[in-house]
Design a protein around this motif. Structure first.
Motif, PDB file in Angstrom:
ATOM      1  N   ARG A   7       0.830  -1.207   0.000  1.00 55.76           N
ATOM      2  CA  ARG A   7       0.000   0.000   0.000  1.00 55.76           C
ATOM      3  C   ARG A   7       0.868   1.263   0.000  1.00 55.76           C
ATOM      4  O   ARG A   7       0.485   2.292  -0.560  1.00 55.76           O
ATOM      5  N   SER A   8       2.028   1.190   0.654  1.00 54.28           N
ATOM      6  CA  SER A   8       2.905   2.367   0.685  1.00 54.28           C
ATOM      7  C   SER A   8       3.498   2.653  -0.687  1.00 54.28           C
ATOM      8  O   SER A   8       3.841   3.800  -0.994  1.00 54.28           O
ATOM      9  N   ILE A   9       3.619   1.633  -1.510  1.00 56.19           N
ATOM     10  CA  ILE A   9       4.169   1.824  -2.853  1.00 56.19           C
ATOM     11  C   ILE A   9       3.139   2.501  -3.757  1.00 56.19           C
ATOM     12  O   ILE A   9       3.469   3.388  -4.546  1.00 56.19           O
ATOM     13  N   THR A  10       1.889   2.109  -3.633  1.00 53.04           N
ATOM     14  CA  THR A  10       0.840   2.691  -4.489  1.00 53.04           C
ATOM     15  C   THR A  10       0.271   3.990  -3.921  1.00 53.04           C
ATOM     16  O   THR A  10      -0.274   4.794  -4.666  1.00 53.04           O
ATOM     17  N   GLY A  11       0.390   4.198  -2.612  1.00 56.87           N
ATOM     18  CA  GLY A  11      -0.148   5.414  -1.997  1.00 56.87           C
ATOM     19  C   GLY A  11       0.690   5.870  -0.819  1.00 56.87           C
ATOM     20  O   GLY A  11       0.291   5.694   0.340  1.00 56.87           O
ATOM     21  N   PRO A  12       1.871   6.461  -1.068  1.00 53.51           N
ATOM     22  CA  PRO A  12       2.794   6.786   0.023  1.00 53.51           C
ATOM     23  C   PRO A  12       2.349   7.931   0.929  1.00 53.51           C
ATOM     24  O   PRO A  12       2.789   8.003   2.081  1.00 53.51           O
ATOM     25  N   ALA A  13       1.493   8.829   0.444  1.00 51.62           N
ATOM     26  CA  ALA A  13       1.160  10.034   1.210  1.00 51.62           C
ATOM     27  C   ALA A  13       0.588   9.703   2.588  1.00 51.62           C
ATOM     28  O   ALA A  13       0.968  10.322   3.599  1.00 51.62           O
ATOM     29  N   GLU A  14      -0.313   8.744   2.651  1.00 53.37           N
ATOM     30  CA  GLU A  14      -0.941   8.406   3.924  1.00 53.37           C
ATOM     31  C   GLU A  14       0.072   7.863   4.927  1.00 53.37           C
ATOM     32  O   GLU A  14      -0.046   8.085   6.133  1.00 53.37           O
TER      33      GLU A  14
END
Length: 324
Positions: free
Chosen positions: A88-95
């Motif tokens: 999930r951090s690879i596809t959406g790091p902002a969160e």
């Protein structure tokens, strides 16, 4: 004397297991859980426990954190709340940056403002071995190793570790940090490897294995991890870091094979049934090859040691996920 303990992320995997352990071992204490209840949390995992109160809220809310610590006279904070799934951090790091860095900052600042130098209050920050990067065929992670995070998740956790260190050296806040290896056990969200594999085997669905399946992880049973957190909170030295590992290095492929055999045994299937479900998929971007923890420091200085055998722990985990 009875105390009030604050556990962030206490409705999640490690957090809920810690709530149960602290509740069992410290029956006089009141436990306050602060959890945003994202997809990875389940309030049912801690409901029905007396002296345990769930507050639904975001760790980035400084005013809320300060209010909880101040109003309830919190003397110990276990900070577990974090975004933790590498994919999930690879596809959406902002969160990950917002929660793991911004949330840790808010919790530290709230503790600093309320405790104002009280050295009998303690902030325990729970981190990961992934901040150290990837190992070769030999060697293990240890407390004085240089940081080398390779994913947005591990980078966000590395940043939060540095914030914790800074609050100790700049403000004198009584903090301790732990960096643990991969956890497994009851109450883990099914996106993670072991529960994902178990649930897919039970349904007869393909089991995805990244790359060649030879990435190595050091597996730590969650109950052993919670025992380590309890030990560090009560006996750890302020400002110190403790690496926590299970001394159970396994390739992903060997782990999956063990899970296949245990699931087949549990469900009364012919041995080898689940192994036919193994499916190799494209490797994850930036996939670290090997993790392993040197837990000498916490063992020698604090007397903690993982008590669960790997096969025993995995068997108990399989039974928990497949219970009727």
């Amino acid at each position: 004397m009875p105390e009030t303990i604050l556990i962030t992320g206490g409705a999640g995997f490690i957090g809920s297991n810690l709530v149960h352990r602290w509740h069992r071992n410290h029956p006089q204490d009141r436990i306050q859980v602060l959890d945003k209840l994202t997809y990875a949390a389940d309030p049912k995992q801690i409901e029905g426990l007396d002296r345990v109160e769930l507050v639904v809220g975001d760790i980035q809310n400084l005013e809320l954190a300060r209010h909880l610590i101040d109003k309830n006279g919190v003397t110990k904070v276990f900070h577990l709340a974090a975004e933790s799934h590498v994919d999930r951090s690879i596809t959406g790091p902002a969160e990950f940056i917002q929660t793991n860095l911004g949330g840790t900052f808010a919790m530290l600042e709230a503790a600093r403002q309320v405790w104002a130098g009280q050295q009998d209050c303690r902030f325990l920050h729970i981190s990961t071995d992934e901040v150290y990067g990837s190992l070769g065929d030999t060697g293990k992670f240890h407390e004085t190793m240089a940081y080398a995070p390779n994913s947005p998740y591990s980078a966000s956790k590395a940043g939060s570790d540095h914030l914790v260190r800074a609050y100790h050296h700049t403000y004198g806040l009584n903090v301790v940090t732990t960096n643990c290896s991969n956890n497994y056990g009851p109450r883990q969200h099914p996106e993670k490897l072991i529960p994902l594999a178990i649930t897919r085997m039970a349904k007869g669905e393909p089991i995805p294995i990244y790359g060649d399946g030879l990435n190595v992880r050091d597996w730590l049973y969650v109950e052993d991890h919670c025992a380590a957190l309890e030990t560090v909170m009560l006996k750890g030295v302020a400002g110190e870091t403790y690496c926590v590992g299970g001394d159970n290095e396994q390739t992903n492929l060997a782990l999956i094979d063990l899970l296949c055999d245990l699931v087949d045994q549990h469900l009364g299937r012919p041995q080898g049934t689940s192994r036919k479900l193994k499916t190799f998929v494209q490797d994850r971007a930036g996939h670290d090859r090997r993790y392993a923890i040197d837990a000498t420091k916490i063992q020698a200085e604090l007397g903690w040691k993982a008590g669960s055998g790997f096969r025993e722990g995995v068997s108990q985990t399989v039974a928990w996920y497949l219970k009727p």
